[in-house]
Every structure is written in structure tokens, then in C-alpha cells.
Design a protein around this motif. Sequence first.
Motif, PDB file in Angstrom:
ATOM      1  N   THR A 362       3.574 -14.371 -14.661  1.00 21.86           N
ATOM      2  CA  THR A 362       4.586 -13.569 -15.491  1.00 21.86           C
ATOM      3  C   THR A 362       3.590 -12.684 -16.152  1.00 21.86           C
ATOM      4  O   THR A 362       4.377 -11.469 -16.566  1.00 21.86           O
ATOM      5  N   VAL A 363       2.605 -12.883 -16.623  1.00 22.30           N
ATOM      6  CA  VAL A 363       1.759 -12.000 -17.298  1.00 22.30           C
ATOM      7  C   VAL A 363       1.594 -10.944 -16.706  1.00 22.30           C
ATOM      8  O   VAL A 363       1.375  -9.609 -17.289  1.00 22.30           O
ATOM      9  N   ALA A 364       1.230 -11.076 -15.534  1.00 23.89           N
ATOM     10  CA  ALA A 364       0.577  -9.968 -14.597  1.00 23.89           C
ATOM     11  C   ALA A 364       1.999  -9.046 -14.340  1.00 23.89           C
ATOM     12  O   ALA A 364       1.739  -7.749 -13.949  1.00 23.89           O
ATOM     13  N   GLN A 365       3.068  -9.492 -14.173  1.00 20.44           N
ATOM     14  CA  GLN A 365       4.195  -8.868 -13.730  1.00 20.44           C
ATOM     15  C   GLN A 365       4.725  -7.941 -14.734  1.00 20.44           C
ATOM     16  O   GLN A 365       4.994  -8.293 -15.799  1.00 20.44           O
ATOM     17  N   PRO A 366       4.923  -6.210 -14.400  1.00 18.45           N
ATOM     18  CA  PRO A 366       5.168  -5.738 -15.445  1.00 18.45           C
ATOM     19  C   PRO A 366       6.480  -5.857 -15.867  1.00 18.45           C
ATOM     20  O   PRO A 366       7.701  -6.265 -15.098  1.00 18.45           O
ATOM     21  N   THR A 367       6.903  -5.695 -17.088  1.00 20.55           N
ATOM     22  CA  THR A 367       8.162  -6.081 -17.593  1.00 20.55           C
ATOM     23  C   THR A 367       9.059  -4.784 -17.294  1.00 20.55           C
ATOM     24  O   THR A 367       8.935  -3.501 -17.458  1.00 20.55           O
ATOM     25  N   VAL A 368      10.363  -5.381 -17.048  1.00 19.61           N
ATOM     26  CA  VAL A 368      11.506  -4.496 -16.390  1.00 19.61           C
ATOM     27  C   VAL A 368      12.251  -3.946 -17.840  1.00 19.61           C
ATOM     28  O   VAL A 368      12.663  -4.706 -18.539  1.00 19.61           O
ATOM     29  N   PRO A 369      12.119  -2.735 -18.235  1.00 16.79           N
ATOM     30  CA  PRO A 369      12.766  -2.254 -19.374  1.00 16.79           C
ATOM     31  C   PRO A 369      14.399  -2.631 -19.324  1.00 16.79           C
ATOM     32  O   PRO A 369      14.953  -2.330 -18.470  1.00 16.79           O
ATOM     33  N   GLN A 370      14.900  -2.980 -20.518  1.00 18.01           N
ATOM     34  CA  GLN A 370      16.524  -3.163 -20.322  1.00 18.01           C
ATOM     35  C   GLN A 370      17.163  -2.454 -21.592  1.00 18.01           C
ATOM     36  O   GLN A 370      16.413  -2.100 -22.462  1.00 18.01           O
ATOM     37  N   PRO A 371      18.442  -2.112 -21.382  1.00 16.40           N
ATOM     38  CA  PRO A 371      19.051  -1.126 -22.411  1.00 16.40           C
ATOM     39  C   PRO A 371      19.052  -2.229 -23.631  1.00 16.40           C
ATOM     40  O   PRO A 371      19.055  -3.369 -23.501  1.00 16.40           O
ATOM     41  N   MET A 385      26.322   6.059 -14.492  1.00 10.99           N
ATOM     42  CA  MET A 385      26.854   7.280 -13.612  1.00 10.99           C
ATOM     43  C   MET A 385      26.325   8.682 -14.053  1.00 10.99           C
ATOM     44  O   MET A 385      26.399   9.329 -13.219  1.00 10.99           O
ATOM     45  N   VAL A 386      26.146   8.852 -15.534  1.00  3.97           N
ATOM     46  CA  VAL A 386      25.717  10.206 -15.834  1.00  3.97           C
ATOM     47  C   VAL A 386      24.340  10.270 -15.220  1.00  3.97           C
ATOM     48  O   VAL A 386      23.842  11.366 -14.780  1.00  3.97           O
ATOM     49  N   CYS A 387      23.569   9.304 -15.152  1.00 10.54           N
ATOM     50  CA  CYS A 387      22.124   9.229 -14.438  1.00 10.54           C
ATOM     51  C   CYS A 387      22.196   9.537 -13.151  1.00 10.54           C
ATOM     52  O   CYS A 387      21.169   9.934 -12.355  1.00 10.54           O
ATOM     53  N   GLU A 388      23.486   8.964 -12.500  1.00  8.97           N
ATOM     54  CA  GLU A 388      23.765   9.451 -11.086  1.00  8.97           C
ATOM     55  C   GLU A 388      24.193  10.722 -10.725  1.00  8.97           C
ATOM     56  O   GLU A 388      23.919  11.291  -9.691  1.00  8.97           O
ATOM     57  N   LEU A 413      26.257   8.576 -26.616  1.00  2.00           N
ATOM     58  CA  LEU A 413      25.044   8.337 -25.899  1.00  2.00           C
ATOM     59  C   LEU A 413      23.939   9.381 -26.159  1.00  2.00           C
ATOM     60  O   LEU A 413      22.870   9.029 -26.440  1.00  2.00           O
ATOM     61  N   ARG A 414      24.342  10.615 -26.070  1.00  2.00           N
ATOM     62  CA  ARG A 414      23.492  12.005 -26.398  1.00  2.00           C
ATOM     63  C   ARG A 414      22.919  11.439 -28.129  1.00  2.00           C
ATOM     64  O   ARG A 414      21.596  11.818 -28.129  1.00  2.00           O
ATOM     65  N   GLU A 415      23.703  11.187 -28.841  1.00  2.00           N
ATOM     66  CA  GLU A 415      23.127  11.184 -30.250  1.00  2.00           C
ATOM     67  C   GLU A 415      22.406   9.799 -30.436  1.00  2.00           C
ATOM     68  O   GLU A 415      21.307   9.992 -31.114  1.00  2.00           O
ATOM     69  N   ARG A 416      22.326   8.925 -29.697  1.00  2.00           N
ATOM     70  CA  ARG A 416      21.584   7.628 -29.790  1.00  2.00           C
ATOM     71  C   ARG A 416      20.295   7.780 -29.162  1.00  2.00           C
ATOM     72  O   ARG A 416      19.197   7.390 -29.803  1.00  2.00           O
ATOM     73  N   LEU A 417      20.257   8.854 -28.131  1.00  2.00           N
ATOM     74  CA  LEU A 417      19.026   9.155 -27.337  1.00  2.00           C
ATOM     75  C   LEU A 417      18.469  10.566 -28.114  1.00  2.00           C
ATOM     76  O   LEU A 417      17.319  10.949 -27.588  1.00  2.00           O
ATOM     77  N   GLY A 418      19.392  11.302 -28.788  1.00  2.00           N
ATOM     78  CA  GLY A 418      18.933  12.524 -29.337  1.00  2.00           C
ATOM     79  C   GLY A 418      18.512  13.474 -28.112  1.00  2.00           C
ATOM     80  O   GLY A 418      17.638  14.422 -28.102  1.00  2.00           O
ATOM     81  N   ALA A 419      19.702  13.432 -27.201  1.00  2.00           N
ATOM     82  CA  ALA A 419      19.651  14.237 -25.921  1.00  2.00           C
ATOM     83  C   ALA A 419      20.248  15.531 -26.418  1.00  2.00           C
ATOM     84  O   ALA A 419      21.316  15.524 -26.984  1.00  2.00           O
ATOM     85  N   ALA A 420      19.891  16.756 -25.910  1.00  2.00           N
ATOM     86  CA  ALA A 420      20.550  18.095 -26.077  1.00  2.00           C
ATOM     87  C   ALA A 420      21.721  18.363 -25.263  1.00  2.00           C
ATOM     88  O   ALA A 420      22.769  18.983 -25.491  1.00  2.00           O
ATOM     89  N   ASN A 421      21.710  17.574 -23.867  1.00  2.00           N
ATOM     90  CA  ASN A 421      22.607  17.803 -22.929  1.00  2.00           C
ATOM     91  C   ASN A 421      22.670  16.682 -21.966  1.00  2.00           C
ATOM     92  O   ASN A 421      21.992  15.882 -22.195  1.00  2.00           O
ATOM     93  N   ALA A 429      17.126   8.544 -20.604  1.00  3.35           N
ATOM     94  CA  ALA A 429      17.631   7.203 -20.195  1.00  3.35           C
ATOM     95  C   ALA A 429      16.643   6.610 -18.981  1.00  3.35           C
ATOM     96  O   ALA A 429      16.323   5.468 -19.055  1.00  3.35           O
ATOM     97  N   THR A 430      16.393   7.320 -18.265  1.00  5.49           N
ATOM     98  CA  THR A 430      15.308   7.069 -16.908  1.00  5.49           C
ATOM     99  C   THR A 430      14.071   6.879 -17.426  1.00  5.49           C
ATOM    100  O   THR A 430      13.552   5.854 -16.952  1.00  5.49           O
ATOM    101  N   ARG A 431      13.604   7.622 -18.296  1.00  6.19           N
ATOM    102  CA  ARG A 431      12.196   7.282 -18.767  1.00  6.19           C
ATOM    103  C   ARG A 431      12.076   6.156 -19.505  1.00  6.19           C
ATOM    104  O   ARG A 431      11.042   5.225 -19.452  1.00  6.19           O
ATOM    105  N   ARG A 432      13.166   5.616 -20.207  1.00  2.90           N
ATOM    106  CA  ARG A 432      13.187   4.406 -20.999  1.00  2.90           C
ATOM    107  C   ARG A 432      13.584   3.259 -20.026  1.00  2.90           C
ATOM    108  O   ARG A 432      13.506   1.939 -20.383  1.00  2.90           O
ATOM    109  N   GLY A 433      13.962   3.337 -18.568  1.00  2.00           N
ATOM    110  CA  GLY A 433      14.424   2.427 -17.943  1.00  2.00           C
ATOM    111  C   GLY A 433      15.876   1.822 -18.099  1.00  2.00           C
ATOM    112  O   GLY A 433      16.012   0.708 -17.693  1.00  2.00           O
ATOM    113  N   TRP A 434      16.819   2.676 -18.734  1.00  4.49           N
ATOM    114  CA  TRP A 434      17.879   2.377 -19.093  1.00  4.49           C
ATOM    115  C   TRP A 434      18.954   2.524 -18.094  1.00  4.49           C
ATOM    116  O   TRP A 434      20.094   2.129 -18.177  1.00  4.49           O
TER     117      TRP A 434
END
Length: 435
Positions: A362-371, A385-388, A413-421, A429-434
Motif C-alpha cells: 500500500t505504501v509503495a503503490q502511488p496514490t490515485v488523486p481524487q476530486p 466530459m470537458v476533459c474529453e 469549475l473554471r473559477e474553482r481551478l482558476g482556469a482561463a478557458n 483538471a488532468t494534471r490534478r488527476g480529477w
Amino acid sequence: MNLPPSEQIVNDLSSALFAEGHDVEIVLRLAIKILSRVRHGTWLGVVMCDDIATSRVVVADDADPMIAEYIKRYMASLKKPGYARTTGLSQRVIDSGEPVLVPNIPAERFIEYVTPEAGEWMAREALPVPIQSAGVLMVPMRANGRIVGTLGLIQWNPLDSMNADDVLWMQPIADRIGLAGDGAENRTSSVVRLERLSALHRVAIALASSQDLRLTLTILAEQVAAGLPADAVDLLVVDNAAQEIRIAAAVGFHSASMPDYRLPAAPVLHHLAALGEQPRFLSDADWIGRTQRRSLFAREGFRSHSSVCVLVRGKLVGVLEVFHRSELDPDPESLEFLDAMAAHAAVAIDVSQLQNRLDRATVAQPTVPQPPADMGVLDRRVLAMVCEGATNAEIADRVHLSIHTVKFHVRRLRERLGAANRTDLALKATRRGWN
């Protein structure tokens, strides 16, 4: 000699044994004491143990204190005081089921009728009184259709030789003692079995309720010490990583260094492998660390030992050891109890090792980010669906909402992540694993 009728003796014994006879040893001592007062001579009560090659022996002679003291010293000299091999006249009576009467034995031939241990003792230690001859009568003790021991009487320098009437007088007395002894043995065995079953239950509860291996094994060692009983118990565990065998639990030891005692694993494992098929029980010649721990156990005063291998899927993971400060030969039921406890120890060790491997994985396994937990289910679907690369219209069609409502969720969602578009939103969202 005028003797009370055997029926009267039986009645007196019955009353006394009913009040006090809750243990085989007590039954024998009480019965022999009563008989020694009724009829002069040396009385011997012999009851076979579970191992029929060994018997409990009680001897009394109230008429001659010098003989009584002599016999007391002999009984104390035995390897296990109060116990002797089932040999000599007792063995003859038990095997045949018939009384043995030797009315008159010359003193020089008396040694032929005693056990080898008694013969060696008499050769070293002369009887304290002059003996010209002796008469011996020994009858079987019977209970519930089987022979459980013998009752004997030795008369020194007898004036009147014993005869068949004495056999008829003694036999019902012996049978009453045998019945009382058998009943006491059954009661004692039932109590011991119940206590051992309770001990196994307590260990099972510890297994189910605790993940602390040392605590579980300490509870197990305490239950073994109480259930056998034993003076000291330890549990050795094989540490494969350190290539050593360490003491995981120990109770009853005087030495404070016991918990930190460690042994190299390789010599021990090689020694056990040389024994051939993995043994369950280890003999006194094969027990773990005999040489390395000799001085330690000498200081502890141990005189006998039993140990059982703790195996998991045929592999040695530990050894459960039992030590006594007196000579003790465990009976088959005690060994079965020890083996059952070793099986519980195997489960505890195996579960602990599995848990350790799981924790490491469990320690060796990388943690999967969750929203974030506060992100609603609809927001998660829209973000995915936006990421798709889906358009607002496509998203609205999939979630069965209006395009204006979808735009509202995308903007939030853009305001929450500070995204321009939308593209920046998908990238963050992809970088954060969401996604």
C-alpha cells in the motif's frame, strides 16, 4: 489377627473419600493412611497414569516411623517424586488381573519382587530395621470393568503368614479405592479439558480482536502456561529479513534478558532440515538454541522441556517452547493442547506477515488523486466530459439539462481551478488527476 470386616472398611473409605476425594493423589493418600492404621505393615497404592508405563505411587506405614521415613526418602529420590515405572509385582498383577500372594520371602530374595529403581535404592540404602523375611500381598484395583492400579501390603518379619482369606478381605477394599480414584481422575480430567478449551477460546478472541502480534502471542503463552501447567513458556519467531530467530513472547522467566534474546536462523534451520521431514515436536536433544542458551536455562533451574514447531503451509515460522523446573513427562492430551496452541500461533504469525506485506504494498503503490469530496456528482460528470473535449451542447444532451445550466457548471469549475478557458480547465483538471 482380628480385623474389621472389609465391608466396614469399604463403608469408612466411602464416607471419607466422598468428603475429600476430589483428586487421585488425595484419594490414594487418604485410603492408604486409613488402611495403615487398620492393619500394620507397609501399604502401597499404585494408580496408572495416562501413560500406562508410569504410575502414581503412595506408600505409608504408620506402625513403624523408621520404615515410613525410609520409604519417604526413596520416593523423593525418584526422577519424578511420587511416580515410578509400572514394573515388578504391580505390572504382574495389572497384566494378569489376578492377585499375587507371597506369604513369606527370605530377606535376601525380597529385592527380586520390587521395581528396578527400588532394588537399586535398597542396594545403596539398607533398611533401617533388621529384616529376616517379608510377606507380600498385591491385588488389582478395578473400576468400571478395567484395572486402574494395584493395592499392596508388605508385612516385615510376619508372625502369621497371609493367606487366601487376606486376599478376599483386601480385594473389595482395593476395588472401592479404584472406583474412587477413577471418579476423581474423571472429574479432574473434565475440569482440565474445560479449562484448556476456555484457553483456546480466549486465544481465538485475541486473534480476532488484536493486530498486535506480540500482545496476541503473549496472551497465548500465558494460556499455555496456565493450561498445562508450565513454569515458563516462550514463543520463538523466525525473522526472515534479519535472518534470526527472536523471542516474540515469554512468560514465567526470572531473567530480564529473555525478551531480547536472539539466535542466528541459519544454523537452526539447517539443524531442523537435517532431521528429515519437518517434525511437529522436538525432543530434548533437538530443541532450539540448546547450546547457546544452556547457561541461561541453568540459571532458570529448568529440568525438563517440551517444544512444538509452528508451521505455516509446511514452513517453519516459529517454535512454541514449554519449560519446567521439575521433571515432567507430558501426557498425550497435554501434547495435543500444545499442538493446538501452536496452530493458533501459526495463524497469528501468518496473519501478521500478510498484513505487513499488504502495508508495504500500500505504501509503495502511488496514490490515485481524487476530486475533492465537496465536488458534486454533476460537477464531476461535467468536468470529465470537458476533459474529453465534449461541447456544451453534447454535455447538455448527455446529462439531460439545458445548455445554460451546463454553461453555469463549466463557469463554476473554471473559477474553482482558476482556469482561463475550457482548454485550460481540461489541462488543470488532468494534471490534478480529477478527470
